[in-house]
Design an enzyme around this catalytic site. Sequence first.
Site, PDB file in Angstrom:
ATOM      1  N   HIS A 122     103.542  67.286  23.613  1.00 15.81           N
ATOM      2  CA  HIS A 122     104.351  68.279  22.880  1.00 15.81           C
ATOM      3  C   HIS A 122     103.697  69.649  23.083  1.00 15.81           C
ATOM      4  CE1 HIS A 122     105.758  70.390  19.224  1.00 15.81           C
ATOM      5  NE2 HIS A 122     106.746  69.507  19.181  1.00 15.81           N
ATOM      6  N   ASP A 199      96.748  63.163  19.164  1.00 14.70           N
ATOM      7  CA  ASP A 199      97.915  63.675  18.445  1.00 14.70           C
ATOM      8  C   ASP A 199      98.709  62.454  17.984  1.00 14.70           C
ATOM      9  OD1 ASP A 199     100.426  64.470  17.726  1.00 14.70           O
ATOM     10  OD2 ASP A 199     100.715  65.874  19.387  1.00 14.70           O
ATOM     11  N   GLN A 202     103.566  61.174  16.298  1.00 13.43           N
ATOM     12  CA  GLN A 202     104.636  60.178  16.467  1.00 13.43           C
ATOM     13  C   GLN A 202     104.138  58.744  16.325  1.00 13.43           C
ATOM     14  OE1 GLN A 202     107.760  60.918  16.585  1.00 13.43           O
ATOM     15  NE2 GLN A 202     107.667  63.114  17.013  1.00 13.43           N
ATOM     16  N   LYS A 225     106.838  63.713   8.992  1.00 10.24           N
ATOM     17  CA  LYS A 225     107.400  62.689   9.884  1.00 10.24           C
ATOM     18  C   LYS A 225     107.141  61.287   9.338  1.00 10.24           C
ATOM     19  CE  LYS A 225     106.581  65.453  14.065  1.00 10.24           C
ATOM     20  NZ  LYS A 225     107.903  65.981  14.390  1.00 10.24           N
ATOM     21  N   CYS A 365     110.557  70.227  22.797  1.00  7.01           N
ATOM     22  CA  CYS A 365     109.257  70.936  22.834  1.00  7.01           C
ATOM     23  C   CYS A 365     108.274  70.232  23.751  1.00  7.01           C
ATOM     24  CB  CYS A 365     108.650  71.079  21.437  1.00  7.01           C
ATOM     25  SG  CYS A 365     109.685  71.977  20.315  1.00  7.01           S
TER      26      CYS A 365
HETATM   27  N1  7TS Z   1     102.923  66.559  18.414  1.00  2.56           N
HETATM   28  C1  7TS Z   1     103.925  65.682  18.571  1.00  2.56           C
HETATM   29  C2  7TS Z   1     103.710  64.466  19.422  1.00  2.56           C
HETATM   30  C3  7TS Z   1     105.144  65.923  17.924  1.00  2.56           C
HETATM   31  O1  7TS Z   1     106.131  65.038  18.061  1.00  2.56           O
HETATM   32  C4  7TS Z   1     105.315  67.073  17.132  1.00  2.56           C
HETATM   33  C5  7TS Z   1     106.628  67.416  16.496  1.00  2.56           C
HETATM   34  C6  7TS Z   1     104.223  67.927  16.974  1.00  2.56           C
HETATM   35  C7  7TS Z   1     103.050  67.640  17.645  1.00  2.56           C
HETATM   36  C8  7TS Z   1     104.268  69.111  16.074  1.00  2.56           C
HETATM   37  O2  7TS Z   1     104.387  68.669  14.761  1.00  2.56           O
HETATM   38  P1  7TS Z   1     104.589  69.721  13.557  1.00  2.56           P
HETATM   39  O3  7TS Z   1     104.841  68.871  12.371  1.00  2.56           O
HETATM   40  O4  7TS Z   1     103.337  70.519  13.474  1.00  2.56           O
HETATM   41  O5  7TS Z   1     105.768  70.562  13.957  1.00  2.56           O
HETATM   42  N2  7TS Z   1     107.738  66.881  17.156  1.00  2.56           N
HETATM   43  C9  7TS Z   1     109.025  67.195  16.929  1.00  2.56           C
HETATM   44  C10 7TS Z   1     110.062  66.538  17.593  1.00  2.56           C
HETATM   45  O6  7TS Z   1     109.925  65.660  18.437  1.00  2.56           O
HETATM   46  N3  7TS Z   1     111.233  67.041  17.162  1.00  2.56           N
HETATM   47  O7  7TS Z   1     110.978  67.995  16.251  1.00  2.56           O
HETATM   48  C11 7TS Z   1     109.607  68.089  16.102  1.00  2.56           C
END
Ligand code: 7TS
Length: 407
Positions: A122, A199, A202, A225, A365
Amino acid sequence: MSLDIQHIRSQFPILNREVNGQSLVYLDNGATSQKPKVVLDTLDTYYEKYNANVHRGIHTLSQEATDLMEESRRKIQAFINAKHDHEIIFTRGTTEGINLVSNVLRNVLTAEDEIIITEIEHHSNIVPWQLLCERTGAKLKYIPLTKEGILDITKLDDLLTDKTKLVCVNQVSNALGVVNPIEIIIQKAHEKGAWVLIDAAQSAPHTPIDVQKMDCDFLVFSGHKMYGPTGIGVLYGKEDILNALPPFHGGGEMIKDVTMEKSTYACLPFKFEAGTPDIAGIIGLGAAVDFINSIGIQTIHDYEKELVDYTIQRLSEFEEVEIYAKDAEHSGAVSFNLKFDGVHSSDVGMILDKKGIAVRTGHHCAQPIMQHFNIPGTVRASFAVYNTKAEIDTFIDGLKTAIRMLG
Ligand code: 7TS
């Protein structure tokens, strides 16, 4: 499987709503999950009964708020099996956790050092490292993808050198739902003396995590999430590493003593938690962990695997559908496109939305993956424990309409 999905669904008020006159089918959990009543009630109760600033007051409300917040830290410690509760640092989310680590390394890394990430990250696990490398002169290297879109781990031995200081990789890809071989990456990186940041944005909602067994040096994830509130996340770091690193933000709560000349810093975890934290969010995240534990993360994992396998099986019925990294191990999400020329993933997403079905479309992203496949984006269906096979059938019916309309 003795899961009572209807009982689980009844705990999520939003699942009762309609979208475009149809029952909502929410398959965008990779972006954010919905929240159970226990999390919503916990937020309300906090503001109605306990609201006060933490770690400051001698008064009862402040002490109760502090106790609730620290109880939440211990719940998260147990959830990922960290050795110490002070290895749990509260952040705004995965993005902030990664930026925290990349920023505190600014005076630690030099132009001689190298960082390895992968082509399946990401943006929030790419851009902070690009910024760090710009600032320090360190070199950024990528583990490439195979033609199918899985990490080509055979290249890792050549990429790792004595200069490698850090390897950063997601446990599960948000864009493709593919599970990455983090065990071997951690082992090989450690053989070279490099730290590893995982990370887990997910993976934390879908799979049991044991940071001690995994032996990662840092692990980051987002509360929103995994059934928790937005704006709250976690950075786990090994105690000795966190102790050796300089602080990130400066301000209240992160100091031991301040004079006009200089400051000394508080012990962990407070050294990395400057300012008033998102107290309600932290307590809400603790409630989300309770919710997950009430079902069992392994049970959630096994049930969601059934959902993902069923989705891949149903999507495979259509010769018009291309599923990405189809034969790889998936967790929580499946990504695909219609093979029609000139049809964009958002065309499919809009037709599904008319039927009340929420999926994410676009580059998720994760543009380097899209560049790898030479496509602008994909359609992604991503799951949570409240989803059902019947919902997947509804989604497949919606997709049939999209194929008819766009083909
Ligand atoms: N890393 C991964 C693997 C992610 O899926 C996401 C967000 C982030 C980092 C960033 O997370 P945040 O909570 O700091 O924004 N992924 C997604 C997605 O797949 N669709 O919307 C956000």
